[in-house]
Design a protein around this motif. Sequence first.
Motif, PDB file in Angstrom:
ATOM      1  N   GLY A 154       0.706  -1.315   0.051  1.00  0.00           N
ATOM      2  CA  GLY A 154       0.058  -0.057   0.016  1.00  0.00           C
ATOM      3  C   GLY A 154       0.709   1.242  -0.033  1.00  0.00           C
ATOM      4  N   PRO A 155      -0.036   2.372  -0.026  1.00  0.00           N
ATOM      5  CA  PRO A 155       1.074   3.868   0.009  1.00  0.00           C
ATOM      6  C   PRO A 155       2.109   3.853   1.284  1.00  0.00           C
ATOM      7  CG  PRO A 155      -1.367   3.946  -0.474  1.00  0.00           C
ATOM      8  CD  PRO A 155      -1.348   2.442   0.032  1.00  0.00           C
ATOM      9  N   GLY A 156       3.036   4.415   0.758  1.00  0.00           N
ATOM     10  CA  GLY A 156       3.731   4.673   1.995  1.00  0.00           C
ATOM     11  C   GLY A 156       4.939   3.594   2.425  1.00  0.00           C
ATOM     12  N   SER A 167       5.333   0.371 -10.612  1.00  0.00           N
ATOM     13  CA  SER A 167       6.347   1.424 -10.914  1.00  0.00           C
ATOM     14  C   SER A 167       6.906   1.050 -12.075  1.00  0.00           C
ATOM     15  CB  SER A 167       7.207   1.756  -9.578  1.00  0.00           C
ATOM     16  OG  SER A 167       8.061   2.676 -10.144  1.00  0.00           O
ATOM     17  N   ARG A 168       7.606   0.121 -12.193  1.00  0.00           N
ATOM     18  CA  ARG A 168       8.428  -0.565 -13.349  1.00  0.00           C
ATOM     19  C   ARG A 168       7.761  -0.628 -14.611  1.00  0.00           C
ATOM     20  NH1 ARG A 168      13.259  -1.787 -13.165  1.00  0.00           N
ATOM     21  NH2 ARG A 168      13.367  -0.186 -11.955  1.00  0.00           N
ATOM     22  N   THR A 295      -1.239   2.554  -4.733  1.00  0.00           N
ATOM     23  CA  THR A 295       0.339   2.319  -4.548  1.00  0.00           C
ATOM     24  C   THR A 295       1.282   2.842  -5.801  1.00  0.00           C
ATOM     25  OG1 THR A 295       0.205   0.363  -3.321  1.00  0.00           O
ATOM     26  CG2 THR A 295       2.247   0.874  -4.372  1.00  0.00           C
ATOM     27  N   LEU A 296       0.403   3.017  -6.775  1.00  0.00           N
ATOM     28  CA  LEU A 296       1.457   3.405  -8.230  1.00  0.00           C
ATOM     29  C   LEU A 296       1.031   5.025  -8.037  1.00  0.00           C
ATOM     30  CD1 LEU A 296       2.477   3.316 -10.757  1.00  0.00           C
ATOM     31  CD2 LEU A 296       0.499   3.078 -11.998  1.00  0.00           C
ATOM     32  N   ASP A 301       4.438   9.906  -7.200  1.00  0.00           N
ATOM     33  CA  ASP A 301       4.884  11.161  -6.455  1.00  0.00           C
ATOM     34  C   ASP A 301       6.417  11.035  -6.187  1.00  0.00           C
ATOM     35  OD1 ASP A 301       2.156  11.989  -6.848  1.00  0.00           O
ATOM     36  OD2 ASP A 301       1.832  11.255  -4.458  1.00  0.00           O
ATOM     37  N   LEU A 302       6.710   9.765  -5.592  1.00  0.00           N
ATOM     38  CA  LEU A 302       8.390   9.723  -5.414  1.00  0.00           C
ATOM     39  C   LEU A 302       9.079   9.852  -6.503  1.00  0.00           C
ATOM     40  CD1 LEU A 302       8.289   6.714  -2.882  1.00  0.00           C
ATOM     41  CD2 LEU A 302       8.413   9.377  -2.385  1.00  0.00           C
TER      42      LEU A 302
END
Length: 326
Positions: A154-156, A167-168, A295-296, A301-302
């Motif tokens: 999850g997020p974080g 992400s990839r 999550t994405l 954001d990162l």
Amino acid sequence: MSKVLVLGGTSWLGGQIAHHAVMRGHDVTCLARGESGKTPSAVTFVHGDRDNPGAYDKVIDRRWDMVIDVSRQPGHVRSALDVLGKTSSHWTFVSTGSVYADQSGPLTERSPLLEPLAGDTASPETYGEGKVACEEAVRTHPHHLVIRVGLIGGPGDRSDRLGYYASRFALAQDEQVLVPDVATQPMQVIDVRDLAQWIVKLAESRVTGIVHGAGERTIVGDLLTMSAEAAGFEGDQVAASEDWLRARDVEEWMGPRSLPLWLPASHLGMGLMDDTRALEHGLERRSYAEMLADTLVYERDLGLDRERKAGLSRQDELDLIAELRS
């Protein structure tokens, strides 16, 4: 309104526990060093280094309805119980599936455990033994709950594991992405938000005993497919065998130069944690699709091309794909 003390509360899961306790109307205090982040708003923060004898001095004069501890260090858990145990009505300890002696197959709350760590300080190599020692200490409290958690997502997520593939895939778009050839491997991931809210509810209800906190059972191949869908990925997944990856020093599970979610045969039980008791106690889990989509957003954001704690750099991945295809 209950008085809740979270031992921790500035890191990922601890922060979510504190947040959900506040949202449910409780008076929440977090005792921590504060090095992992800030406590949620409306939470009272008390600075305390649990390596120091006076760590609990500022919270010892209150009676706590609920204490929730996320520590991995036996010395911290023992000292907290020594000082606060008699003035706390209910004690929840967040443990791990890594406590089991044999993690190669299905796990229930009755599966045999590792030997407890004798000392006060667990290293990364003795993480499981340390948590066993923590559980042993917690059982001295007359109203205790131990929650053995599996993989959290999850997020974080600061481990960078679950978010790696979404992400990839988002970064690669219509190019190739390297994945481990373990499509049928069992896997479970629980969203940190669902886990934290459930932990608070169990503590409110004064549930005692041992229960797993694990995600719905799935397989790695399905998680990869859902990650690709969340990212709008239109390229090809290039599967490499476990032996081929190991020969090129690509690690399983987590850490630098790894392929997350790929488990060694000795740890397949981390995807086979029995959730029967958890569901009886009201565990509710959002869909994997929702968890991956959220999550994405966090990953974007990162920065999709950032340096990660888990996974491969994009250039390393492309070099490995080229070698595999040559």
